[in-house]
Design a protein around this motif. Structure first.
Motif, mmCIF file in Angstrom:
data_model
loop_
_atom_site.group_PDB
_atom_site.id
_atom_site.type_symbol
_atom_site.label_atom_id
_atom_site.label_comp_id
_atom_site.label_asym_id
_atom_site.label_seq_id
_atom_site.Cartn_x
_atom_site.Cartn_y
_atom_site.Cartn_z
ATOM 1 N N ILE A 47 -15.112 72.991 -24.930
ATOM 2 C CA ILE A 47 -13.792 72.554 -24.558
ATOM 3 C C ILE A 47 -13.937 71.890 -23.413
ATOM 4 O O ILE A 47 -13.125 70.970 -22.848
ATOM 5 N N GLN A 85 -14.786 60.153 -28.754
ATOM 6 C CA GLN A 85 -15.853 61.165 -28.482
ATOM 7 C C GLN A 85 -15.053 62.413 -28.504
ATOM 8 O O GLN A 85 -15.553 63.390 -28.859
ATOM 9 N N ILE A 86 -13.734 62.535 -28.045
ATOM 10 C CA ILE A 86 -12.718 63.585 -27.966
ATOM 11 C C ILE A 86 -12.616 64.001 -29.417
ATOM 12 O O ILE A 86 -12.604 65.088 -29.738
ATOM 13 N N GLU A 87 -12.198 62.932 -30.301
ATOM 14 C CA GLU A 87 -12.153 63.361 -31.914
ATOM 15 C C GLU A 87 -13.291 63.903 -32.315
ATOM 16 O O GLU A 87 -13.025 65.046 -33.101
ATOM 17 N N LEU A 133 -14.178 64.783 -20.758
ATOM 18 C CA LEU A 133 -13.739 63.363 -21.232
ATOM 19 C C LEU A 133 -12.433 63.071 -20.873
ATOM 20 O O LEU A 133 -11.838 61.660 -20.667
ATOM 21 N N LYS A 134 -11.263 63.872 -20.952
ATOM 22 C CA LYS A 134 -10.004 63.730 -20.859
ATOM 23 C C LYS A 134 -9.645 63.213 -19.198
ATOM 24 O O LYS A 134 -8.920 62.414 -18.961
ATOM 25 N N LEU A 161 -15.604 65.766 -30.641
ATOM 26 C CA LEU A 161 -15.645 67.180 -30.094
ATOM 27 C C LEU A 161 -14.646 68.151 -30.584
ATOM 28 O O LEU A 161 -14.508 69.411 -30.839
ATOM 29 N N ASP A 162 -13.435 67.834 -30.889
ATOM 30 C CA ASP A 162 -12.367 68.464 -31.858
ATOM 31 C C ASP A 162 -12.730 68.990 -33.140
ATOM 32 O O ASP A 162 -12.777 70.142 -33.117
ATOM 33 N N GLN A 173 -16.426 70.084 -22.096
ATOM 34 C CA GLN A 173 -16.864 68.682 -22.375
ATOM 35 C C GLN A 173 -15.566 67.747 -22.701
ATOM 36 O O GLN A 173 -15.269 66.626 -22.277
ATOM 37 N N ARG A 174 -14.716 68.591 -23.519
ATOM 38 C CA ARG A 174 -13.369 67.662 -23.954
ATOM 39 C C ARG A 174 -12.532 67.485 -22.868
ATOM 40 O O ARG A 174 -12.075 66.367 -22.661
ATOM 41 N N GLU A 223 -11.749 58.427 -26.468
ATOM 42 C CA GLU A 223 -11.101 58.876 -27.386
ATOM 43 C C GLU A 223 -11.741 59.512 -28.565
ATOM 44 O O GLU A 223 -11.437 60.380 -29.104
#
Length: 759
Positions: free
Chosen positions: A571, A684-686, A577-578, A688-689, A573-574, A682
């Motif tokens: 979380i 990379q966030i996907e 990124l945001k 991580l999700d 890391q996410r 974005e």
């Protein structure tokens, strides 16, 4: 394997023996100079057949290389090197060249091997009905004995009343068994201590007492601490072995075991399940077992019965010994057996779980359970009618079958006084059942393996009335609830409905039927992790039905804590990124405030904690890498890495630490060159999700299954074809359900059904 068969669990291996043979491999007890025995692989002495399927890899290579002088020369060199490998640690360099040669040969032989594997694969399940015709030929290499006892150093002794005791080797070995468990729950158990001490005194008596005349009478005056401390030192030394050293020890052990791992059954190569004779040790048992601490005596060749073909060569026993008996019985599936001294029961060496005979046995078991589908309605109709029978025996049979059918109770049987007080349906006593009107029954007793069975259940009203009758005076605690019934009477009654029907078939049927019903409720949607969570929930329903419990492992809390932190780190890391996206375009926060809301959820304290854990982990990683790399180089006689290499690696960690400190101070994220656009961030966030979702599901699964054993029901009670159907229907890799060994065990199930099969 059942408890009546051999057990290879680590807990059954005596620690004192494991440690003392640190540099000694498990081997057959024969002198090295017995050259005839060193090469005694009876499987290799069989007359050649046209398409033999039991040739070892070396033999296959030899057969092929007969037509090629160059290949023959290469392979002879290879075999010479393999012989030297056991005695030298500098062979690694030559192995690189050897591998090149092997690769050349493999390229040439690969296609042939694949075809041969296809030919050798015996798909017995495609032959139709499986019948018990026994075997026609059975050839094997016997059993593998544990090493002989290695005496303690002369300065390590048992002390009695502060006096060192000279023990004969046989008694010293038994003392070592207890010393190894000195600080465990077993070693502190008074029943364990009493049983051990009685058997220890008996061994002393059999071997003429102590060698220095000290008479041992009281357990409380015995001091095992010197032996315990010695074992602890050896354990620490063993832990310090490098990965390469441990690997070499493992490879040598595997080489020693190789000739026992396979047998020839009906002309086919089959794997043997457990070819090792159990080492002597102290029996532990489960729960409050009355025999815990008793000595499991050493098994000798004279105690062992071998079973093989009449024309098969008989494996040589260790020098100076002879086999107890040689049998040629094609109607049994065991290769060897002996009687153990704790329960006076037989132990068996059988074929492995992935063998054809075991597979056929499994298939017959589950098909018998499926057959019950055709009879279950009439059985239920009859026992419901018999609940009101005027004959007490008929009424007791009806209630027993009801309990076995509805609550999956085991049949149970009589126990002797020196066995654990475990019960099943037929052996329930007055105190095991509490009745609460109008129809609530509380079961509370020790089931198989001394696992407590405690359930509050609602039963049929007539069943409740019958249980009241079964508990009427003059019955009182200690009296049998079903005083006119035993498992043999019950099973004889069940077999009047269907040949081979027993109480155990009911458990298999109800487990598989419950799993089928649960799988029917699973929607075909979501990720693989979500589907696995639903599968495990279905499996858990079956495990609870069958009372397959387990105690929470000691490391469970730590494992959960580690998993929670891992999710927290993902979380973080996410969020990072945001924040990086907003550094590139601050206007995006207003466009999607919900997406960026979690940025404010992470405090600086949380960030600092995560940074510290990451730095600590990275430091440990490089430290381990440095040690591992030097172990490898030392093993290969290469130059060791200098300390400055480690310092260079640790400097990278120090740079990361500074980067984190600056990040906390300024709130600015240093963007990686590969993540320098909103689109890349974005994506990379996907990813991580998905990882966060999967990790969260796995953690939930771990917590829900902490006190339930899913393996027992999945392996033994749920028809494996149901798991295969689930995987094929929902697109879940079979590897997610079955381990490699289970995939081999259940090959027949994997290859015999499609997604439309039903139990």
């Amino acid at each position: 394997m059942t408890r009546a068969e051999m057990s290879s669990d680590d807990e059954d291996t005596p620690l004192s023996q494991t440690i003392s043979r640190k540099n000694q491999r498990v081997r057959k007890i024969v002198p090295e100079e017995d050259s005839d025995y060193d090469s005694d692989d009876v499987l290799s002495k069989q007359p050649k057949k046209k398409k033999t399927k039991t040739l070892s890899k070396e033999k296959k290579i030899k057969v092929k290389s007969d037509s090629d002088d160059d290949d023959d020369e290469v392979m002879s060199k290879k075999l010479e090197k393999k012989k030297k490998k056991k005695k030298t640690k500098t062979i690694k360099k030559s192995i690189k060249k050897e591998k090149e040669t092997e690769n050349d040969l493999k390229e040439e032989e690969n296609n042939d091997d694949e075809e041969e594997d296809k030919e050798e694969s015996y798909k017995w399940w495609e032959e139709g009905d499986v019948k018990d015709n026994g075997w026609t030929s059975l050839v094997h290499n016997g059993v593998m004995f544990p090493p002989e006892y290695e005496p303690l150093p002369s300065h390590i002794k048992l002390y009695y009343d502060n006096q060192p005791v000279e023990l004969p080797p046989e008694a010293e070995e038994v003392a070592g068994f207890y010393a190894a468990l000195l600080e465990t729950d077993h070693g502190k158990n008074p029943v364990f201590q009493k049983n051990f001490f009685n058997d220890f005194l008996q061994i002393l008596k059999e071997n003429g007492g102590t060698l220095n005349g000290i008479e041992i009478k009281s357990f409380d005056k015995c001091d095992f601490s010197k032996i315990y401390n010695y074992f602890e030192v050896l354990k620490e030394e063993k832990k310090k072995l490098s990965a390469q050293e441990k690997k070499e020890l493992r490879l040598e052990r595997q080489k020693e075991e190789e000739i026992y791992k396979f047998c020839e059954l009906n002309g086919r190569k089959e794997q043997v399940g457990n070819f090792r004779v159990e080492p002597p040790d102290l029996f532990r048992g489960r729960g409050k077992h009355p025999k815990t601490g008793k000595l499991k005596r050493r098994v000798h060749p004279e105690d062992i019965v071998l079973n093989l073909s009449k024309d098969a060569p008989i494996p040589k026993p260790p020098k100076g010994h002879k086999w107890g008996e040689i049998r040629h019985d094609p109607n049994v599936q065991w290769l060897a057996m002996w009687r153990e001294n704790i329960f006076n029961s037989f132990k068996y060496v059988r074929l492995a779980a992935n063998s054809s005979l075991k597979g056929q046995s499994d298939l017959k078991k589950f098909e018998k359970a499926r057959e019950l589908k055709s009879h279950i309605d009439s059985i239920r109709r009859d026992y419901k009618r018999s609940l009101k029978s005027k004959v007490m025996l008929e009424r007791q049979k009806a209630v027993a079958i009801y309990l076995i059918d509805v609550f999956a109770l085991r049949a149970g049987g009589e126990k002797s006084e020196d066995e654990a007080d475990t019960v099943g349906c037929c052996s329930l006593r007055y105190e095991h059942v509490t009745l609460q009107p109008p129809n609530i029954v509380i079961f509370d007793f020790l089931g198989k393996d001394s696992i407590r069975f405690y359930q509050e259940v609602e039963v049929d009203k007539q069943v409740f009335k019958d249980l009241i009758i079964f508990k009427r005076p003059p019955k009182q605690p200690g009296h049998q609830l079903f005083d006119r019934l035993d498992p043999s009477i019950l099973n004889k009654h069940l077999q009047s409905y269907m040949p081979g029907l027993t109480a155990k078939v009911f458990r298999t049927y109800n487990a598989s039927k419950t799993m089928q019903d649960q799988l029917d409720l699973i929607p075909n949607e979501g990720s693989v992790a979500e589907k696995l969570l639903r599968y495990n929930a279905a499996n858990r329903t079956v495990a609870i039905l069958c009372n397959h419990q387990r105690s929470v492992t000691k490391g469970h809390a730590q494992s959960v804590q580690k998993a929670n932190f891992r999710i927290k780190e993902l979380i973080w890391q996410r969020i990072r990124l945001k924040k990086s996206i907003l550094q590139l375009d601050k206007k995006l926060r207003k466009k999607n405030p919900k997406f960026y809301a979690e940025i404010d959820d992470l405090t600086k304290e949380d960030e600092i904690e995560i940074h510290e854990k990451i730095i600590e982990r990275e430091n440990e990683k490089y430290q381990r890498k440095f040690v591992r790399e030097n172990d490898k180089r030392k093993f290969e006689n290469e130059e060791l890495l200098e300390e400055k290499v480690l310092n260079e690696w640790l400097e990278k960690v120090e740079d990361l630490k500074k980067e984190f400190a600056e990040e906390i101070k300024t709130g600015e994220i240093v963007l990686k060159p590969t993540l320098n656009t909103v689109e890349k961030l974005e994506k990379q966030i996907e990813r991580l999700d998905l990882r966060i979702e999967t990790s969260s599901i796995q953690l939930k699964d771990k917590e829900e299954n902490s006190e339930v054993s899913l393996g027992t029901s999945k392996i033994n009670y749920i028809d494996p074809r149901l798991s295969v159907v689930f995987c094929k229907k929902f697109g879940v890799p079979i590897e997610k359900i079955f381990t490699k060994s289970l995939r081999e065990k259940f090959t027949w199930a994997i290859e015999s059904v499609d997604e439309n099969w039903r139990f």
